[in-house]
Design a protein around this motif. Structure first.
Motif, PDB file in Angstrom:
ATOM      1  N   PRO A  64      -1.424   7.048   8.877  1.00  0.00           N
ATOM      2  CA  PRO A  64      -1.852   8.426   9.162  1.00  0.00           C
ATOM      3  C   PRO A  64      -2.989   8.511  10.181  1.00  0.00           C
ATOM      4  N   LEU A  65      -3.817   7.498  10.257  1.00  0.00           N
ATOM      5  CA  LEU A  65      -4.897   7.465  11.237  1.00  0.00           C
ATOM      6  C   LEU A  65      -4.431   6.887  12.568  1.00  0.00           C
ATOM      7  N   LEU A  66      -3.659   5.796  12.503  1.00  0.00           N
ATOM      8  CA  LEU A  66      -3.271   5.083  13.716  1.00  0.00           C
ATOM      9  C   LEU A  66      -2.180   5.779  14.525  1.00  0.00           C
ATOM     10  N   ALA A  67      -1.247   6.432  13.862  1.00  0.00           N
ATOM     11  CA  ALA A  67      -0.130   7.058  14.583  1.00  0.00           C
ATOM     12  C   ALA A  67      -0.611   8.109  15.585  1.00  0.00           C
ATOM     13  N   PRO A  68      -1.471   9.051  15.180  1.00  0.00           N
ATOM     14  CA  PRO A  68      -1.948  10.022  16.179  1.00  0.00           C
ATOM     15  C   PRO A  68      -2.755   9.361  17.300  1.00  0.00           C
ATOM     16  N   MET A  69      -3.517   8.332  16.957  1.00  0.00           N
ATOM     17  CA  MET A  69      -4.282   7.625  17.984  1.00  0.00           C
ATOM     18  C   MET A  69      -3.350   6.971  19.000  1.00  0.00           C
ATOM     19  N   ALA A  70      -2.291   6.334  18.511  1.00  0.00           N
ATOM     20  CA  ALA A  70      -1.336   5.669  19.396  1.00  0.00           C
ATOM     21  C   ALA A  70      -0.626   6.685  20.284  1.00  0.00           C
ATOM     22  N   VAL A  71      -0.201   7.791  19.707  1.00  0.00           N
ATOM     23  CA  VAL A  71       0.492   8.835  20.474  1.00  0.00           C
ATOM     24  C   VAL A  71      -0.428   9.396  21.551  1.00  0.00           C
ATOM     25  N   ASP A  72      -1.661   9.709  21.183  1.00  0.00           N
ATOM     26  CA  ASP A  72      -2.593  10.266  22.164  1.00  0.00           C
ATOM     27  C   ASP A  72      -2.874   9.274  23.291  1.00  0.00           C
ATOM     28  N   ALA A  73      -2.988   7.988  22.948  1.00  0.00           N
ATOM     29  CA  ALA A  73      -3.237   6.965  23.975  1.00  0.00           C
ATOM     30  C   ALA A  73      -2.065   6.877  24.945  1.00  0.00           C
ATOM     31  N   VAL A  74      -0.851   6.852  24.410  1.00  0.00           N
ATOM     32  CA  VAL A  74       0.333   6.758  25.265  1.00  0.00           C
ATOM     33  C   VAL A  74       0.473   8.007  26.130  1.00  0.00           C
ATOM     34  N   LEU A  75       0.256   9.172  25.543  1.00  0.00           N
ATOM     35  CA  LEU A  75       0.374  10.406  26.314  1.00  0.00           C
ATOM     36  C   LEU A  75      -0.678  10.486  27.410  1.00  0.00           C
ATOM     37  N   SER A  76      -1.884  10.004  27.133  1.00  0.00           N
ATOM     38  CA  SER A  76      -2.918  10.064  28.172  1.00  0.00           C
ATOM     39  C   SER A  76      -2.590   9.122  29.321  1.00  0.00           C
ATOM     40  N   VAL A  77      -2.043   7.949  29.019  1.00  0.00           N
ATOM     41  CA  VAL A  77      -1.638   7.024  30.084  1.00  0.00           C
ATOM     42  C   VAL A  77      -0.486   7.613  30.870  1.00  0.00           C
ATOM     43  N   ARG A  78       0.445   8.214  30.173  1.00  0.00           N
ATOM     44  CA  ARG A  78       1.601   8.829  30.828  1.00  0.00           C
ATOM     45  C   ARG A  78       1.148   9.947  31.761  1.00  0.00           C
ATOM     46  N   GLU A  79       0.209  10.769  31.305  1.00  0.00           N
ATOM     47  CA  GLU A  79      -0.298  11.857  32.132  1.00  0.00           C
ATOM     48  C   GLU A  79      -1.034  11.324  33.351  1.00  0.00           C
ATOM     49  N   GLU A  80      -1.847  10.293  33.159  1.00  0.00           N
ATOM     50  CA  GLU A  80      -2.568   9.698  34.289  1.00  0.00           C
ATOM     51  C   GLU A  80      -1.583   9.118  35.295  1.00  0.00           C
ATOM     52  N   ASP A  81      -0.533   8.468  34.800  1.00  0.00           N
ATOM     53  CA  ASP A  81       0.467   7.874  35.681  1.00  0.00           C
ATOM     54  C   ASP A  81       1.209   8.958  36.459  1.00  0.00           C
ATOM     55  N   ALA A  82       1.490  10.073  35.804  1.00  0.00           N
ATOM     56  CA  ALA A  82       2.211  11.165  36.456  1.00  0.00           C
ATOM     57  C   ALA A  82       1.392  11.797  37.565  1.00  0.00           C
TER      58      ALA A  82
END
Length: 89
Positions: A64-82
């Motif tokens: 419950p703690l790690l899943a949102p952290m992982a999603v936010d990390a991936v989305l932020s990298v994806r946004e930066e890459d875009a």
């Protein structure tokens, strides 16, 4: 390992490699046929998918703690890459 056993049986390395390639292609076909598309704008779906994966790991109690952290990390990298000019997006 499997390839060492096949070599010991006298199977040529090229045949072993081709067999693994056929298995890879078939595996990808199966995965694509059972995959469920996820809308990357739906954060709750991404968290659910991440939680499912984490629940099979040693860290399951912290999913419950790690899943949102992982999603936010991936989305932020994806946004930066875009936003990069050379990203092709």
């Amino acid at each position: 390992s499997s390839h060492a056993h096949l070599l010991a049986m006298g199977i040529h390395p090229t045949m072993i490699s081709e067999g693994f390639q056929v298995a890879l292609i078939k595996s990808l076909e199966i995965l694509e046929s059972i995959a469920i598309p996820i809308d990357l704008s739906q954060r709750h779906q991404l968290i659910k998918a991440a939680s499912t994966s984490l629940n099979s790991k040693v860290v399951a109690q912290h999913a419950p703690l790690l899943a949102p952290m992982a999603v936010d990390a991936v989305l932020s990298v994806r946004e930066e890459d875009a936003m990069r000019p050379d990203s092709g997006s």
